[in-house]
Each structure stands twice: as structure tokens, then as C-alpha cells.
Design an enzyme around this catalytic site. Structure first.
Site, PDB file in Angstrom:
ATOM      1  N   CYS A  43       2.255  -9.282   9.349  1.00 18.52           N
ATOM      2  CA  CYS A  43       1.177  -8.864   8.711  1.00 18.52           C
ATOM      3  C   CYS A  43      -0.416  -9.303   9.145  1.00 18.52           C
ATOM      4  CB  CYS A  43       1.157  -9.230   7.183  1.00 18.52           C
ATOM      5  SG  CYS A  43       2.537  -8.574   6.380  1.00 18.52           S
ATOM      6  N   CYS A  93       1.244  -6.189  -6.726  1.00 16.69           N
ATOM      7  CA  CYS A  93       1.863  -6.219  -5.326  1.00 16.69           C
ATOM      8  C   CYS A  93       1.038  -5.046  -4.523  1.00 16.69           C
ATOM      9  CB  CYS A  93       3.410  -5.778  -5.357  1.00 16.69           C
ATOM     10  SG  CYS A  93       4.112  -6.765  -6.611  1.00 16.69           S
ATOM     11  N   SER A  94       1.042  -5.580  -3.112  1.00 21.30           N
ATOM     12  CA  SER A  94       0.366  -4.648  -2.309  1.00 21.30           C
ATOM     13  C   SER A  94       1.491  -3.582  -1.959  1.00 21.30           C
ATOM     14  CB  SER A  94       0.134  -5.232  -0.923  1.00 21.30           C
ATOM     15  OG  SER A  94       1.340  -6.090  -0.178  1.00 21.30           O
ATOM     16  N   HIS A 130      -1.810  -1.469   2.267  1.00 24.71           N
ATOM     17  CA  HIS A 130      -1.232  -2.587   3.395  1.00 24.71           C
ATOM     18  C   HIS A 130      -0.345  -1.842   4.513  1.00 24.71           C
ATOM     19  CE1 HIS A 130      -0.379  -6.492   5.028  1.00 24.71           C
ATOM     20  NE2 HIS A 130       0.532  -6.808   4.518  1.00 24.71           N
TER      21      HIS A 130
END
Length: 399
Positions: free
Chosen positions: A83, A213-214, A346
Site C-alpha cells: 500500500c 474501512c477503506s 484506496h
């Protein structure tokens, strides 16, 4: 001392739910790349090398992603650092300029993702997360929930036990970031929720609900970096934002050894060390930071990273929430004016460069309704488990 390094142009595609975005990853990178080049008044022929980040896809997708901008024969390097991929591409671009290897470099990132929670793609070999999972299993009993929210949810539980944070603190972070995204045209979500809606959403891993949450996302982002010589020669000072400090740190012994806890397993110490190094290189104190883009893959990570970055003392991240310090009008820096990963989305390879874009707009005073008044110093935090943390300090340049 190497050359000063500046971000002179940034661009993004809108981030969207996987499977709903028109076109394919080369189209999104070209959209973002053309926007970044136009933003910086730079021609693709002036780009001397490029670093292209993505996590999911065949190699070398980075070359294919940029061919829509031109075929100039430059070195194109594919980057994958979980990430933290996007900010790692930025790190490599900055290094190339600082070392005097190039005067104008493109950092790009994209992702075309599947819906739902992330899982392993190559079960026939050692997982890059096996040591993290072994350490976590030594600390807590595994539960039947997706591994990423489980890891960060366990870090929240640990913080609650040791320091007294409560589920409402994590819900507030989700509420804040969704509220911030309302004014971000690039965000996957642009809806404001009530605090109760955040807290009462589907529980993913207690205390983290779905709206904390992404989401998986499709999209791309690009940034053009340049040396001081290039900025001066091309009169680019009107868009230039200086990278004054940057650090990339990977896992330390404390991630895995007998001192490990649920927070170190998800990168607390990496983030802390990277922040300390970036502040030192920039010659600033954390109190000088006006605006932050922080890797809020889950609300739990935003709260514990307040402490890792020095925005709050260890064990006191929830006190910033109590004071509503990290939103507009608060006493602390505004954190995630873009909506953060939770609401902006994301797409893994694009995330770090999208953070750079937001902070560049903020320091140019060009963020419209998201603008943090008078912002001159910005902080970026991008985290990848497995693992890497990249922390970057940006400042309005002094000529």
C-alpha cells in the site's frame, strides 16, 4: 547536499468502485498524467525517467500505462511496495533528482482492483505477511474476519485496553473523513454520514465498522518532480511545492520480537521512525505541520498513527478526537482533508501519489472548499504492511 526537489505538477483520475469506471488502467494513467503535465506546464518530452507503481497486474504494466503519453525511450521502472507503492515511486523520483541523475521525473501510480476484501494471490509460496501473522497469532486468538481489518482492529482493541480509547473515537474518525470528502470531486464517496450511521454500520472486526474501512478502488494519480535548476529555467515557481524531508522505513525487530504488540505488527514503529527522520531532514518540529494526509486504511490506524507521527503523545491519540482537533477549526493540523482512504478510496498504487496531489493543492492554496487556511507545511504518511512506511514533508518554497 543534493539538489532541492519540487513537485511542480499533479493530476488524478476520479477514484471509483471496481468495475464501474469507464476505460482501463492505461486510460486512467493517461488522464492523470496529462493533467499533471498540464498542471506543471511540462511536456512529456521533458520527462527524463519515470517510476510507475501498481500492486495488482502483469509486469511490465508500467510501460503500457505510460505509452499513451509518448514513446520517448526513457527508463520506466515498475514499483510494488504494497500500500506504500505510490509514495515509494515518489521516493525514487525524489532520489533520482536529488542525486543529480535527472532534472524532471514522473511518478505515477494506478490500480485496477477486484471487489471485496483483499486476499493472497500466490498460495504456492511464502506469504510476504507470514511473519506478521505468526507474530499476531502469538499475541491474540485469530477470528473469522478478513485479515487486514482484523489486524488493525486488534490494534484498536489493544489501545482501548491499555489507554482507554472507546469505539466512539474510531467512529468519529470515520465520520470526519466521510464529511471531508463531500467537497472532493475525485473521491469515491462524497456522502456525509451521521456519527450514528458510522457506528451502526455492519461490524467488520470490532470496533471497526464498514464505514471505517477503506474500500477497494480503481484509479490513477501522477506527479511531476523537478530540480531547482529545472524550476528556475522553466519559471515553474507558481506551482512548485518543495519536498524538504522524506524517509522510507521498513520493518524493525520490534515488529516481530518479544516486545512486539498489535500496534507494532501494523507498522507503528516504522511510521514513528520514518516521521522522526523526515522531520529531522526537513528541519521542522511536528508543531509546524498545518495539514496531513494520513494512511487511514482503517479508522484504527488513523488514531494510533496520530501518536506515531507525534501529533499526540503515546496513548493519547483519542484525546485529539475528544477535542475534535484534526478537523477544520480544530487546534491540531487538519488530517485527511481529501476524505482519506476511508472515503476518497484506496487504489493501492495510486494512493501515495493522490496524497501528494492533495497536499500540493493545499500548499498552493488551491484546494477550493477543502482548503486549510494558510497551510504552508504539509505531512504525508503512506503505509504498506509487509512492510514499508513513507513519510514526506512538503513546504511552500522560499526562493
Amino acid at each position: 547536499m543534493g539538489s532541492r526537489v519540487f513537485v511542480v505538477g499533479v493530476g488524478m483520475s476520479k477514484f471509483d468502485k471496481p468495475g464501474t469506471k469507464e476505460g482501463d488502467y492505461p486510460d486512467w494513467v493517461v488522464e492523470a498524467g496529462k493533467a499533471a503535465l498540464a498542471d506543471g506546464s511540462v511536456r512529456y518530452a521533458q520527462i527524463e525517467r519515470a517510476f510507475v507503481g501498481y500492486v495488482y497486474g502483469d509486469s511490465p504494466s508500467g510501460q503500457r500505462a505510460l505509452y499513451g503519453l509518448g514513446h520517448t525511450g526513457i527508463p520506466i521502472v515498475n514499483v510494488d511496495n504494497a500500500c506504500a507503492t505510490g509514495s515509494t515511486a515518489l521516493y525514487l523520483a525524489r532520489e533520482a533528482i536529488e542525486a543529480g541523475l535527472a532534472d524532471c521525473v514522473l511518478a505515477a501510480g494506478f490500480e485496477k482492483m477486484e471487489r471485496g476484501s483483499l486476499g493472497a494471490k500466490f498460495p504456492d509460496r511464502a506469504s510476504p505477511m507470514d511473519k506478521h501473522l505468526e507474530t499476531l497469532q502469538r499475541l491474540v486468538t485469530p477470528e473469522n474476519s478478513p485479515f487486514a481489518p482484523q489486524m488493525f482492529g486488534n490494534a484498536a482493541r489493544e489501545h482501548m485496553r491499555e489507554y482507554g480509547s472507546q469505539p466512539r473515537h474510531y467512529a468519529w474518525i470515520g465520520w470526519k473523513n466521510h464529511k471531508h470528502s463531500v467537497h472532493n470531486p475525485y473521491a469515491q464517496f462524497q456522502k456525509e454520514y451521521s456519527l450514528d450511521e458510522i457506528a451502526d454500520a455492519t461490524m467488520i472486526h470490532d470496533p471497526i465498522t464498514k464505514l471505517q474501512c477503506s474500500p477497494t478502488s480503481d484509479g490513477a494519480a501522477c506527479a511531476v518532480l523537478a530540480s531547482e535548476r529545472f524550476v528556475e529555467a522553466n519559471d515553474l515557481w507558481s506551482t512548485a511545492v518543495e519536498i524538504t524531508g522524506q524517509a522510507l522505513v521498513t520493518d524493525t525487530e520490534s515488529t516481530f520480537d518479544a516486545t512486539a504488540n498489535c500496534r507494532t505488527v501494523v507498522g507503528y514503529d516504522m511510521s514513528k521512525v520514518a516521521a522522526e527522520q523526515a522531520y529531522a531532514r526537513a528541519g521542522i518540529e511536528v508543531s509546524q505541520v498545518d495539514v496531513v494526509e494520513l494512511h487511514d486504511c482503517f479508522s484504527a490506524n488513523e488514531l494510533i498513527t496520530y501518536e506515531a507521527l507525534g501529533l499526540a503523545a503515546e496513548g493519547e491519540g483519542h484525546k485529539l478526537v475528544e477535542a475534535e482537533a484534526t478537523t477544520y477549526g480544530g487546534a491540531g493540523p487538519v488530517v485527511n482533508p481529501s476524505g482519506g482512504l476511508i472515503s476518497k478510496g484506496h487504489p493501492l498504487g495510486a494512493t501515495g501519489i493522490a496524497q501528494c496531489a492533495e497536499l500540493s493543492w493545499q500548499l498552493r492554496q488551491a484546494a477550493a472548499e477543502r482548503q486549510v487556511p494558510g497551510a504552508r507545511t504539509a505531512l504525508q504518511h503512506n503505509l504498506g504492511l509487509g512492510g514499508a512506511a513513507v513519510v514526506t514533508v512538503y513546504q511552500t518554497p522560499n526562493r
